[in-house]
Scaffold this motif. Sequence first.
Motif, PDB file in Angstrom:
ATOM      1  N   LYS A 188       0.844  -1.206   0.000  1.00  0.00           N
ATOM      2  CA  LYS A 188       0.000   0.000   0.000  1.00  0.00           C
ATOM      3  C   LYS A 188       0.880   1.257   0.000  1.00  0.00           C
ATOM      4  CE  LYS A 188      -4.170  -1.880   0.507  1.00  0.00           C
ATOM      5  NZ  LYS A 188      -4.889  -2.119   1.734  1.00  0.00           N
ATOM      6  N   VAL A 189       0.443   2.251  -0.773  1.00  0.00           N
ATOM      7  CA  VAL A 189       1.121   3.556  -0.753  1.00  0.00           C
ATOM      8  C   VAL A 189       0.053   4.634  -0.644  1.00  0.00           C
ATOM      9  CG1 VAL A 189       3.061   2.787  -2.188  1.00  0.00           C
ATOM     10  CG2 VAL A 189       1.064   3.799  -3.269  1.00  0.00           C
ATOM     11  N   LEU A 190       0.477   5.834  -0.303  1.00  0.00           N
ATOM     12  CA  LEU A 190      -0.467   6.960  -0.335  1.00  0.00           C
ATOM     13  C   LEU A 190      -0.295   7.704  -1.645  1.00  0.00           C
ATOM     14  CD1 LEU A 190      -0.158   8.560   3.235  1.00  0.00           C
ATOM     15  CD2 LEU A 190      -1.657   6.702   2.458  1.00  0.00           C
ATOM     16  N   ILE A 191      -1.417   8.078  -2.244  1.00  0.00           N
ATOM     17  CA  ILE A 191      -1.388   8.938  -3.422  1.00  0.00           C
ATOM     18  C   ILE A 191      -1.902  10.301  -2.985  1.00  0.00           C
ATOM     19  CG2 ILE A 191      -2.473   9.373  -5.655  1.00  0.00           C
ATOM     20  CD1 ILE A 191      -2.146   6.586  -6.366  1.00  0.00           C
ATOM     21  N   VAL A 192      -1.054  11.294  -3.116  1.00  0.00           N
ATOM     22  CA  VAL A 192      -1.385  12.630  -2.622  1.00  0.00           C
ATOM     23  C   VAL A 192      -1.566  13.567  -3.811  1.00  0.00           C
ATOM     24  CG1 VAL A 192      -0.625  14.527  -1.142  1.00  0.00           C
ATOM     25  CG2 VAL A 192       0.074  12.174  -0.607  1.00  0.00           C
ATOM     26  N   LYS A 193      -2.743  14.193  -3.878  1.00  0.00           N
ATOM     27  CA  LYS A 193      -2.974  15.149  -4.971  1.00  0.00           C
ATOM     28  C   LYS A 193      -3.007  16.557  -4.417  1.00  0.00           C
ATOM     29  CE  LYS A 193      -5.071  11.810  -7.920  1.00  0.00           C
ATOM     30  NZ  LYS A 193      -6.248  11.269  -8.574  1.00  0.00           N
TER      31      LYS A 193
END
Length: 398
Positions: free
Chosen positions: A3-8
């Motif tokens: 799992k990774v975080l996707i930051v917009k």
Amino acid sequence: MEKVLIVKYGEIALKGMNKPYFERVLMERIRSCIKDYEEAQVWRYEGVVFVRANEPERMEEMAAEVARVFGVSTVSIAAEVESDMEVISQAAAEYMRQLRKERVIRTFKVETKRSNKQFPVTSPEISRRVGARILKTQNDDPAYPLTVDVHEPDCLLFIDVRRDKSYIYHDKHTGFGGLPLGTNGKGLVLLSGGIDSPVAAWMMAKRGMLIEAIHFHSYPYTSDRAKEKVVELTRILGGYCGRIKLHCVNLLEIQMAINEACPQEQMTILSRRFMMKIAQRLSQRIKADVLITGENMGQVASQTVQGLVVTDQSVQMPVMRPLIGMDKVDIMELAQKIGTFETSIQPFEDCCTVFLPKHPSTKPRLEKILDSEKALDQEGLIQRALEEMETITVQPGK
Ligand code: ATP
Ligand code: MG
């Protein structure tokens, strides 16, 4: 599944030439926000920031923390898989199965972005195949059916196909937007224990401004508990801004001098002008560009337009009043959202209430105020107040 975080990020994406600079500061801010996570890594790729840490149990917590970084518009927890059609379909089905255990999802839609144009399947086709796989694998319980709804789905599942890896995610933690801290100078906020000034500080910090705070008390007329409350508010603000310097100034001698020598109805406006002048003096020392207050048009007796004009005239530097046109209910709502409200409404005395006039002047005239000030040893009073100033470095709260 990894799992990774996707930051917009919202507004930063609209920046032109300066975009790399804003992106760099944003990444620094995210890095410092997650530095306690094991093997934390932050990198940027094709307009999105990725965050990874070796802490599978703390993904939600980490996402919530990253969502508090100014400049961030959304954060999603994504499953990272190989960019292969079969692997993606299988992982998406598994992802959806997990999700449906956590919350009720009866309808869904898949949306695909294919930044890797070499990938052999087109975006609509990927969505279709993944959707079909999910339907096929999740309809084993007639009491809990799943269908596609392209208009108002319970769950919008995103597939982002990139060169090496693909990402499957949903449900975003919404950030506050704004600009990364440190991209817009420094402001010194006049922080009372009230509802408004912490919100004002937060709003300017959200536009990228570093914050220091100055608080005036009338110890021993005001208590240590009252000061603690302001430290606590600063701590909460620190959850967004990192550690904050809080400068505490005793206003009592000034208030007594005003009380002695000036008409009672001018007490509030005269003490407010002293606060501003002291804050301006401190600003020069700490290199703050502007002052920030929680003042608002018409909210209380001292905040009539005349009151604000006469207050403004006491200093020669810009004063930011981000709440000026807001209604009290909206300020209260924002205070609740950022977490300062409960602390602000604790009933401790404020220095302004110590010598509160029965009938404060709502239309102060500048000439009269200047006349009254002539009766005071302003320079001596200001200098002594600053000499006695106590500075606390307040560590952030979570
Ligand atoms: P707040 O909710 O921020 O206390 P308020 O509605 O009570 O605001 P005032 O008491 O008129 O309004 O204060 C206006 C502004 O002056 C405050 O928002 C704050 O910026 C500043 N101020 C007032 N009292 C203090 C204090 N004791 N220390 C520092 N700043 C103060
Ligand atoms: Mg107040």
